[in-house]
Design a protein around this motif. Structure first.
Motif, PDB file in Angstrom:
ATOM      1  N   HIS A 192       0.742  -1.152   0.082  1.00 44.10           N
ATOM      2  CA  HIS A 192      -0.170  -0.017  -0.355  1.00 44.10           C
ATOM      3  C   HIS A 192       0.843   1.554  -0.099  1.00 44.10           C
ATOM      4  O   HIS A 192       0.336   2.577  -0.332  1.00 44.10           O
ATOM      5  CB  HIS A 192      -1.474   0.228   0.692  1.00 44.10           C
ATOM      6  N   PRO A 193       2.271   1.219   1.109  1.00 40.14           N
ATOM      7  CA  PRO A 193       2.840   2.357   0.980  1.00 40.14           C
ATOM      8  C   PRO A 193       3.401   3.135  -0.787  1.00 40.14           C
ATOM      9  O   PRO A 193       3.826   4.123  -1.636  1.00 40.14           O
ATOM     10  CB  PRO A 193       4.039   2.745   1.888  1.00 40.14           C
ATOM     11  N   LEU A 194       3.699   1.628  -1.447  1.00 38.92           N
ATOM     12  CA  LEU A 194       4.185   1.619  -3.002  1.00 38.92           C
ATOM     13  C   LEU A 194       3.309   2.528  -3.715  1.00 38.92           C
ATOM     14  O   LEU A 194       2.723   3.217  -4.517  1.00 38.92           O
ATOM     15  CB  LEU A 194       4.553   0.318  -3.714  1.00 38.92           C
ATOM     16  N   ARG A 195       1.353   1.096  -3.512  1.00 39.04           N
ATOM     17  CA  ARG A 195       0.777   2.476  -4.496  1.00 39.04           C
ATOM     18  C   ARG A 195       0.231   3.830  -4.061  1.00 39.04           C
ATOM     19  O   ARG A 195       0.111   4.439  -5.158  1.00 39.04           O
ATOM     20  CB  ARG A 195      -0.687   1.388  -3.623  1.00 39.04           C
ATOM     21  N   VAL A 196       0.179   4.593  -3.018  1.00 40.14           N
ATOM     22  CA  VAL A 196       0.027   5.503  -2.334  1.00 40.14           C
ATOM     23  C   VAL A 196       1.545   5.914  -3.190  1.00 40.14           C
ATOM     24  O   VAL A 196       0.967   7.403  -3.921  1.00 40.14           O
ATOM     25  CB  VAL A 196       0.427   6.185  -1.073  1.00 40.14           C
ATOM     26  N   GLY A 202       2.155  10.167 -10.528  1.00 38.39           N
ATOM     27  CA  GLY A 202       1.181  10.428 -10.961  1.00 38.39           C
ATOM     28  C   GLY A 202       0.723   9.189 -11.470  1.00 38.39           C
ATOM     29  O   GLY A 202      -0.105   9.383 -13.455  1.00 38.39           O
ATOM     30  N   VAL A 203       0.950   8.291 -11.426  1.00 39.32           N
ATOM     31  CA  VAL A 203       0.853   6.869 -12.244  1.00 39.32           C
ATOM     32  C   VAL A 203      -0.689   6.399 -11.487  1.00 39.32           C
ATOM     33  O   VAL A 203      -1.231   6.315 -10.039  1.00 39.32           O
ATOM     34  CB  VAL A 203       1.176   6.221 -11.592  1.00 39.32           C
ATOM     35  N   THR A 204      -2.036   6.313 -12.840  1.00 38.33           N
ATOM     36  CA  THR A 204      -3.093   6.190 -12.491  1.00 38.33           C
ATOM     37  C   THR A 204      -3.075   4.491 -12.763  1.00 38.33           C
ATOM     38  O   THR A 204      -2.908   3.490 -13.549  1.00 38.33           O
ATOM     39  CB  THR A 204      -4.101   6.394 -12.836  1.00 38.33           C
ATOM     40  N   LEU A 205      -3.853   3.812 -10.985  1.00 36.53           N
ATOM     41  CA  LEU A 205      -3.509   2.168 -10.979  1.00 36.53           C
ATOM     42  C   LEU A 205      -4.877   1.706 -11.807  1.00 36.53           C
ATOM     43  O   LEU A 205      -5.489   2.495 -10.635  1.00 36.53           O
ATOM     44  CB  LEU A 205      -2.845   2.153  -9.622  1.00 36.53           C
ATOM     45  N   HIS A 206      -4.984   0.235 -12.339  1.00 39.52           N
ATOM     46  CA  HIS A 206      -6.142  -0.166 -12.120  1.00 39.52           C
ATOM     47  C   HIS A 206      -5.730  -1.891 -12.179  1.00 39.52           C
ATOM     48  O   HIS A 206      -4.978  -2.124 -12.655  1.00 39.52           O
ATOM     49  CB  HIS A 206      -6.119  -0.110 -13.779  1.00 39.52           C
ATOM     50  N   VAL A 333      13.055  -3.388  -5.159  1.00 41.07           N
ATOM     51  CA  VAL A 333      12.653  -2.452  -6.058  1.00 41.07           C
ATOM     52  C   VAL A 333      11.941  -0.490  -5.603  1.00 41.07           C
ATOM     53  O   VAL A 333      12.248  -0.748  -4.104  1.00 41.07           O
ATOM     54  CB  VAL A 333      11.219  -2.922  -7.023  1.00 41.07           C
ATOM     55  N   ARG A 334      12.829  -0.282  -6.288  1.00 37.56           N
ATOM     56  CA  ARG A 334      12.608   1.300  -6.349  1.00 37.56           C
ATOM     57  C   ARG A 334      11.285   1.575  -6.497  1.00 37.56           C
ATOM     58  O   ARG A 334      11.039   1.552  -7.936  1.00 37.56           O
ATOM     59  CB  ARG A 334      13.972   2.063  -6.210  1.00 37.56           C
ATOM     60  N   VAL A 335      10.566   2.326  -5.961  1.00 38.77           N
ATOM     61  CA  VAL A 335       9.397   3.484  -6.462  1.00 38.77           C
ATOM     62  C   VAL A 335       9.421   5.210  -6.200  1.00 38.77           C
ATOM     63  O   VAL A 335       9.137   5.040  -4.777  1.00 38.77           O
ATOM     64  CB  VAL A 335       7.556   2.561  -6.503  1.00 38.77           C
ATOM     65  N   GLY A 336       9.765   5.643  -6.433  1.00 37.28           N
ATOM     66  CA  GLY A 336       9.964   6.657  -6.585  1.00 37.28           C
ATOM     67  C   GLY A 336      10.923   7.329  -5.423  1.00 37.28           C
ATOM     68  O   GLY A 336      12.403   6.909  -5.294  1.00 37.28           O
ATOM     69  N   LYS A 337      10.215   7.282  -4.027  1.00 34.97           N
ATOM     70  CA  LYS A 337      11.254   8.062  -2.956  1.00 34.97           C
ATOM     71  C   LYS A 337      11.128   7.153  -1.947  1.00 34.97           C
ATOM     72  O   LYS A 337      11.551   6.863  -1.118  1.00 34.97           O
ATOM     73  CB  LYS A 337      10.962   9.209  -2.485  1.00 34.97           C
ATOM     74  N   LEU A 338      10.774   5.800  -2.580  1.00 37.86           N
ATOM     75  CA  LEU A 338      10.789   4.364  -1.736  1.00 37.86           C
ATOM     76  C   LEU A 338      11.480   2.767  -2.448  1.00 37.86           C
ATOM     77  O   LEU A 338      11.601   2.404  -3.364  1.00 37.86           O
ATOM     78  CB  LEU A 338       9.124   4.561  -0.800  1.00 37.86           C
ATOM     79  N   MET A 339      11.177   2.206  -1.612  1.00 39.75           N
ATOM     80  CA  MET A 339      12.359   1.360  -1.657  1.00 39.75           C
ATOM     81  C   MET A 339      11.762  -0.044  -1.400  1.00 39.75           C
ATOM     82  O   MET A 339      11.005   0.270   0.199  1.00 39.75           O
ATOM     83  CB  MET A 339      13.602   0.838  -1.428  1.00 39.75           C
ATOM     84  N   ALA A 340      11.622  -0.847  -1.680  1.00 38.49           N
ATOM     85  CA  ALA A 340      10.663  -1.541  -1.124  1.00 38.49           C
ATOM     86  C   ALA A 340      11.443  -3.707  -1.770  1.00 38.49           C
ATOM     87  O   ALA A 340      12.211  -3.140  -2.428  1.00 38.49           O
ATOM     88  CB  ALA A 340       9.137  -2.090  -1.369  1.00 38.49           C
ATOM     89  N   ALA A 341      11.584  -4.358  -0.531  1.00 40.19           N
ATOM     90  CA  ALA A 341      13.090  -5.128  -0.340  1.00 40.19           C
ATOM     91  C   ALA A 341      12.314  -7.144   0.003  1.00 40.19           C
ATOM     92  O   ALA A 341      10.963  -6.757   1.124  1.00 40.19           O
ATOM     93  CB  ALA A 341      14.328  -5.722  -0.168  1.00 40.19           C
ATOM     94  N   THR A 342      12.333  -8.227  -0.437  1.00 39.72           N
ATOM     95  CA  THR A 342      11.977  -8.957   0.283  1.00 39.72           C
ATOM     96  C   THR A 342      12.674  -9.783  -0.015  1.00 39.72           C
ATOM     97  O   THR A 342      13.912 -10.033  -0.927  1.00 39.72           O
ATOM     98  CB  THR A 342      10.313  -9.466  -0.892  1.00 39.72           C
ATOM     99  N   THR A 343      13.034 -10.978   0.972  1.00 39.76           N
ATOM    100  CA  THR A 343      13.330 -12.313   0.800  1.00 39.76           C
ATOM    101  C   THR A 343      13.274 -13.874   1.321  1.00 39.76           C
ATOM    102  O   THR A 343      11.975 -13.529   1.966  1.00 39.76           O
ATOM    103  CB  THR A 343      14.530 -12.573   1.818  1.00 39.76           C
TER     104      THR A 343
END
Length: 561
Positions: A192-196, A202-206, A333-343
């Motif tokens: 959800h933070p990545l979605r925000v 400016g990306v519209t999500l579907h 992955v980087r999304v704007g000013k955020l990063m998200a990682a997984t293992t």
């Protein structure tokens, strides 16, 4: 001796280079069907968006340089189309025609190709994938040529990176994902933070909707979705997944499963003299035991090196041919000013595998709060009932990569959740805290394991509302901003004096405590436990609950004016 490597990116080139270091006198031939070799495909979205300015930066090596440095015979525009197992030869097609090339050892690293969606209009010239330099050139030229609107189909890592970079380049971008949410390897509260952030760009999500057709328009195309939405676009990026290239392997009778090659722990196929590595190869997941391709650059490159060691050993070279480790699929992955990682494994993978687990959520700063620039990280760790580490994810502006890398290392080393408390990690005010977020996860894990802390989770909200007393231990001002309907609000600093009020309201029911991020509810849980009232603390608190609910939060929670 002749070693033939099919595929000149990632695993293939790593294998060829390692083979030369093992066997100076061997003839090492690399066949690459595309005009470029050793291409940094992970950088393509950033070239399209302009962050990587020079195309030459994407070509890590050239055939001439590889010849000079390693004496490798790299043949671009050469496609392997069939294997004759009895003859130990591969049929190669190039601009001059076809020829047979004999081998002593054959390494298949054909990678994958973008999934071609079976929808009308997918072959239109405005539609491209993002798998090659040629694709990137086309999209960059469109951006520089005045394209204003783009649609990206598929919200995996490449799709999200493409959408981010096109938006940063100034285009109006729509991102379409048929699954319930973008970036499906991540769990809901991390997404959800990545979605925000995508929307901020400016990306519209579907989400949860697919593309039905792509229609010609007066200018560009119209992308029609299955819910009837019509999206005008000048360019369309199709990033709906990757299919392993298995046709060559199937011609040799190599065993395939789930659309990828089966190999042993040294990369050997069922055909003597043939090894396979990279995106087209099945791996056994280190946590769940599931068999599937892990299409990441790190495992591909390491696999190439280890396959070369095994090939060299099989032909009498000295050295240790270590088995290939089962992958954890660590990614970022980087999304704007955020990063998200997984293992490791996420919740859906653990549920599908039938593995019992506990989720441990921690909200912590990337470094001490009193030092300027502190930003919050949101981490979740999955452990089994014995404390074994099963997987982790995180999202935030800074520091996520370091924490997930530490946990991935701990998983590879067989550490338990309680061991995380004892890790000596870097600390100085600009870099971390004396109790790093990873240490905190270990402390939470120990508390849970020892029965010192009981947790309830965002996905249990409906059950708690029906069968328990919801106790909100934030301040009344915080509760006015957002709260769970029917919750009893008692600030944690007043709880000791108002314990009988809780007991009367609960009427023997379980008490589900929550605060903003989990600390105050943990303290309150300990008070309730001392008073003999059964309770549990909401993992991740209201922040985690809102993230888990995502766009549906206004329908579930009560918000103030």
């Amino acid at each position: 001796m002749r070693i033939v490597v099919v595929g000149g990116v990632g695993g293939g080139m790593s294998c060829a280079a390692r083979m030369r270091r093992h066997m100076e006198d061997a003839e090492v031939i690399v066949l690459e069907k595309d005009p470029d070799v050793s291409v940094a495909t992970c950088g393509l979205p950033y070239f399209v968006g302009g962050e990587i300015e020079e195309e030459s930066a994407l070509t890590v090596q050239t055939p001439a340089k590889l010849k000079a440095w390693l004496n490798l015979d790299v043949r671009t525009n050469h496609e392997a189309i069939r294997i004759d197992v009895e003859r130990r030869a591969v049929l190669v097609k190039n601009e001059r025609g076809e020829e047979w090339l004999e081998y002593d050892a054959l390494v298949l690293s054909p990678g994958g190709e973008a999934v071609r969606l079976p929808i009308p209009g997918i072959d239109r010239p405005e539609v491209r994938t993002l798998r090659s330099i040629e694709d990137a050139r086309f999209l960059k030229a469109a951006v520089n040529g005045g394209a204003k609107r783009a649609v990206v189909i598929g919200a995996g890592f490449i799709g999200v990176e493409a959408a981010e970079n096109l938006a940063e380049a100034g285009l109006e971008v729509a991102l379409v994902e048929g699954a319930p949410h973008i970036l499906m390897p991540f769990d809901q509260e991390i997404v959800h933070p990545l979605r925000v952030e995508m929307r901020r760009l400016g990306v519209t999500l579907h989400e949860g909707v697919s593309v039905a057709a792509i229609h010609e328009a007066e200018h560009g195309v119209i992308v029609e979705l299955t819910d009837g939405t019509q999206i005008p676009a000048d360019i369309v990026v199709s990033s709906a997944g990757v299919r392993a290239n298995t046709e060559l392997a199937e011609s040799a009778g190599i065993e395939c499963e789930n659309g990828a090659f089966n190999v042993d722990h040294h990369g050997r196929t069922n055909i003597p003299g043939i090894w396979a590595i990279g995106d087209a190869v099945n791996s056994v997941h280190a946590v769940t035991g599931s068999v599937r391709p892990v299409q990441l650059a790190g495992p591909a490159n390491r696999g190439g090196r280890l396959a070369a060691d095994d090939i060299a050993a099989s032909f009498g070279a000295t050295g240790n041919a270590r088995p290939m480790p089962q992958p954890l699929a660590t990614a970022i992955v980087r999304v704007g000013k955020l990063m998200a990682a997984t293992t490791g494994a996420n919740r859906s993978m653990l549920d599908s595998a039938g593995i019992d687990y506990r989720a441990l959520h921690v909200m912590a700063n990337n470094h001490v709060g009193y030092f300027p620039g502190a930003v919050q990280m949101f981490l979740v760790l999955y452990v089994d009932l014995n404390g074994e580490l099963l997987g982790a994810q995180g999202v935030g502006e800074d520091g996520i990569d370091r924490r997930i890398d530490v946990i991935a290392t701990a998983m590879r080393g067989g550490l338990t959740v309680e061991d995380l408390m004892d890790l000596d990690l870097c600390y100085a005010p600009p870099f971390g805290a004396a109790k790093d977020a990873v240490n905190l996860l270990g402390m939470v894990g120990e508390n849970v394991a020892q029965g010192f802390l009981d947790l309830w989770y965002p996905w249990q909200l409906e059950d708690m509302q029906e069968n328990a007393l919801i106790l909100d231990v934030r301040t009344p001002a915080e509760a006015e901003q957002v709260h769970i309907e029917g919750a009893l609000v008692i600030p944690h600093t007043e709880l000791r004096e108002r314990m009988e009020e809780v007991r009367e309201a609960a009427q023997g029911r379980f008490v589900a405590v929550h605060c903003r991020s989990g600390m105050r509810s943990y303290l309150s849980h300990r008070m309730l436990k001392a008073a003999g009232i059964p309770s549990a603390s909401l993992s991740a608190g209201m922040l985690g609950l809102e993230a888990y609910l995502g766009d549906s939060a206004p329908e579930v929670l009560v918000y103030g004016d």
